[in-house]
Design a protein around this motif. Structure first.
Motif, PDB file in Angstrom:
ATOM      1  N   ARG A 127      -2.580 -21.478  -5.746  1.00  0.00           N
ATOM      2  CA  ARG A 127      -3.274 -21.185  -4.288  1.00  0.00           C
ATOM      3  C   ARG A 127      -2.477 -20.379  -3.586  1.00  0.00           C
ATOM      4  N   MET A 128      -0.859 -20.820  -3.699  1.00  0.00           N
ATOM      5  CA  MET A 128      -0.194 -19.816  -2.536  1.00  0.00           C
ATOM      6  C   MET A 128      -0.350 -18.419  -2.879  1.00  0.00           C
ATOM      7  N   VAL A 129      -0.228 -18.136  -4.328  1.00  0.00           N
ATOM      8  CA  VAL A 129      -0.549 -16.656  -4.742  1.00  0.00           C
ATOM      9  C   VAL A 129      -1.722 -16.078  -3.875  1.00  0.00           C
ATOM     10  N   VAL A 130      -2.757 -16.974  -3.726  1.00  0.00           N
ATOM     11  CA  VAL A 130      -3.867 -16.175  -3.325  1.00  0.00           C
ATOM     12  C   VAL A 130      -3.830 -15.961  -1.905  1.00  0.00           C
ATOM     13  N   ILE A 135      -2.166 -12.153   2.705  1.00  0.00           N
ATOM     14  CA  ILE A 135      -1.274 -11.690   3.575  1.00  0.00           C
ATOM     15  C   ILE A 135      -0.437 -10.368   3.504  1.00  0.00           C
ATOM     16  N   ASP A 136      -0.255 -10.080   1.962  1.00  0.00           N
ATOM     17  CA  ASP A 136       0.161  -8.613   1.754  1.00  0.00           C
ATOM     18  C   ASP A 136      -0.708  -7.698   2.163  1.00  0.00           C
ATOM     19  N   LYS A 137      -2.058  -7.844   2.020  1.00  0.00           N
ATOM     20  CA  LYS A 137      -3.049  -6.816   2.330  1.00  0.00           C
ATOM     21  C   LYS A 137      -3.775  -6.808   3.403  1.00  0.00           C
ATOM     22  N   GLY A 138      -2.940  -7.791   4.358  1.00  0.00           N
ATOM     23  CA  GLY A 138      -3.206  -7.726   5.887  1.00  0.00           C
ATOM     24  C   GLY A 138      -4.829  -8.139   6.153  1.00  0.00           C
ATOM     25  N   VAL A 139      -5.511  -8.733   5.325  1.00  0.00           N
ATOM     26  CA  VAL A 139      -7.045  -9.276   5.718  1.00  0.00           C
ATOM     27  C   VAL A 139      -6.846 -10.073   6.972  1.00  0.00           C
ATOM     28  N   GLU A 140      -7.748 -10.385   7.697  1.00  0.00           N
ATOM     29  CA  GLU A 140      -8.051 -11.186   8.738  1.00  0.00           C
ATOM     30  C   GLU A 140      -8.469 -12.411   8.427  1.00  0.00           C
ATOM     31  N   GLY A 141      -8.398 -13.386   9.212  1.00  0.00           N
ATOM     32  CA  GLY A 141      -9.036 -14.825   9.014  1.00  0.00           C
ATOM     33  C   GLY A 141      -8.256 -15.947   9.491  1.00  0.00           C
ATOM     34  N   ASP A 146     -12.022 -17.616   4.818  1.00  0.00           N
ATOM     35  CA  ASP A 146     -12.339 -16.074   5.529  1.00  0.00           C
ATOM     36  C   ASP A 146     -11.315 -15.155   4.872  1.00  0.00           C
ATOM     37  N   LYS A 147     -10.226 -15.385   4.733  1.00  0.00           N
ATOM     38  CA  LYS A 147      -9.330 -14.098   4.321  1.00  0.00           C
ATOM     39  C   LYS A 147      -9.794 -13.763   2.768  1.00  0.00           C
ATOM     40  N   ILE A 148     -10.235 -14.603   1.997  1.00  0.00           N
ATOM     41  CA  ILE A 148     -10.754 -14.310   0.465  1.00  0.00           C
ATOM     42  C   ILE A 148     -12.104 -13.367   0.902  1.00  0.00           C
ATOM     43  N   ASN A 149     -12.834 -13.944   1.774  1.00  0.00           N
ATOM     44  CA  ASN A 149     -14.085 -13.216   2.009  1.00  0.00           C
ATOM     45  C   ASN A 149     -13.782 -11.739   2.343  1.00  0.00           C
ATOM     46  N   ASN A 150     -12.890 -11.688   3.236  1.00  0.00           N
ATOM     47  CA  ASN A 150     -12.594 -10.161   3.694  1.00  0.00           C
ATOM     48  C   ASN A 150     -11.792  -9.573   2.819  1.00  0.00           C
ATOM     49  N   LEU A 151     -10.991 -10.171   1.765  1.00  0.00           N
ATOM     50  CA  LEU A 151     -10.509  -9.354   0.598  1.00  0.00           C
ATOM     51  C   LEU A 151     -11.562  -8.721  -0.139  1.00  0.00           C
ATOM     52  N   LYS A 152     -12.604  -9.471  -0.353  1.00  0.00           N
ATOM     53  CA  LYS A 152     -13.720  -8.854  -0.988  1.00  0.00           C
ATOM     54  C   LYS A 152     -14.473  -7.744  -0.245  1.00  0.00           C
ATOM     55  N   SER A 196      -4.921 -11.307 -14.044  1.00  0.00           N
ATOM     56  CA  SER A 196      -5.886  -9.989 -14.106  1.00  0.00           C
ATOM     57  C   SER A 196      -6.331  -9.586 -12.750  1.00  0.00           C
ATOM     58  N   ILE A 197      -6.410 -10.374 -11.724  1.00  0.00           N
ATOM     59  CA  ILE A 197      -6.564  -9.698 -10.327  1.00  0.00           C
ATOM     60  C   ILE A 197      -5.560  -9.216  -9.809  1.00  0.00           C
ATOM     61  N   LEU A 198      -4.259  -9.660 -10.033  1.00  0.00           N
ATOM     62  CA  LEU A 198      -3.077  -8.994  -9.386  1.00  0.00           C
ATOM     63  C   LEU A 198      -3.057  -7.544 -10.244  1.00  0.00           C
ATOM     64  N   PHE A 199      -3.280  -7.496 -11.239  1.00  0.00           N
ATOM     65  CA  PHE A 199      -3.237  -6.233 -12.007  1.00  0.00           C
ATOM     66  C   PHE A 199      -4.271  -5.228 -11.629  1.00  0.00           C
ATOM     67  N   ASN A 200      -5.522  -5.698 -11.254  1.00  0.00           N
ATOM     68  CA  ASN A 200      -6.655  -4.887 -10.582  1.00  0.00           C
ATOM     69  C   ASN A 200      -6.173  -4.489  -9.333  1.00  0.00           C
ATOM     70  N   ILE A 201      -5.444  -5.141  -8.423  1.00  0.00           N
ATOM     71  CA  ILE A 201      -5.066  -4.724  -7.023  1.00  0.00           C
ATOM     72  C   ILE A 201      -3.876  -4.081  -7.110  1.00  0.00           C
ATOM     73  N   TYR A 202      -2.760  -4.218  -7.771  1.00  0.00           N
ATOM     74  CA  TYR A 202      -1.367  -3.620  -7.769  1.00  0.00           C
ATOM     75  C   TYR A 202      -1.164  -2.723  -8.968  1.00  0.00           C
TER      76      TYR A 202
END
Length: 216
Positions: A127-130, A135-141, A146-152, A196-202
């Motif tokens: 959960r901390m990784v999520v 936080i690293d991507k600066g999404v609001e919430g 809410d942050k996950i939804n904004n990440l999407k 997998s998600i970390l690889f897709n993003i970074y």
């Protein structure tokens, strides 16, 4: 003395034959015996300690053998120091070339927690990784949901990946607030999805994932 069964070697990354080191083979032997009060108890038991060497790469391990007698038959179970890393082989091997230091440290500790069977810490760590990604991507919430939804919505993850992150969020919440320990298989699946998600993003940082508005 050569052990009858093969042990996992962290250097060879497979099960290999091991041989004890020393003239008397055994470092220490502690014998315990007692009268059985129920069928689940052992008639006799002993702890035996060895220093062993891998026959493949010559690396050294410390072996504790729990030798016990039950139903007139002697059996053994083994514990190893350092711990065998074979459980880490189940984790998808991905390269995080552009991963920030804080995220790299966090996901590494999650892997170590899984390896050490620290399932409560592993669950909360996922959960901390999520949260750290958001936080690293600066999404609001104000809340992680809410942050996950904004990440999407910002195109960093797909609709399906967002659903998975929500599941990991709930998994971590239940562990933290209800002291609920999840099964190893579920945590392994969560780790591999996060990898997998970390690889897709970074790993593919220059290529944004665009989400179909209809699927959102």
């Amino acid at each position: 003395m050569k052990f009858k069964e093969k042990f996992y070697c962290n250097r060879c990354r497979t099960e290999t034959n091991h041989t004890t080191i020393g003239e008397n083979n055994t470092l220490f032997r502690h014998v315990k015996s007692r009268n059985r009060t129920n069928e689940k108890q052992f008639e006799e038991m002993e702890d035996i300690y060895y220093i062993a060497q891998c026959n493949g790469c010559d690396s050294i391990i410390f072996v504790q053998e729990f030798h016990y007698k039950k139903d007139d038959e002697w059996k053994s179970s083994y514990h190893f120091y350092p711990e065998p890393a074979e459980r880490l082989d189940k984790i998808q091997n991905v390269s995080f070339k552009n991963l920030p230091d804080s995220l790299f440290l966090l996901i590494s500790e999650v892997h170590i927690a899984y390896w050490g069977k620290l399932y409560t810490l592993c669950s909360v760590g996922l959960r901390m990784v999520v949260e750290a990604i958001c936080i690293d991507k600066g999404v609001e919430g104000n809340r992680l949901v809410d942050k996950i939804n904004n990440l999407k919505n910002c195109g960093f993850i797909t609709h399906i990946q967002a659903d998975i992150l929500h599941q990991i969020r709930l998994l971590g919440n239940k562990t933290a607030h209800e002291i609920l320990i999840h099964k190893e298989e579920l945590l392994l699946e969560g780790i591999n999805v996060i990898n997998s998600i970390l690889f897709n993003i970074y790993g593919l940082e220059d290529t944004k994932i665009f989400v179909d508005e209809k699927s959102s």
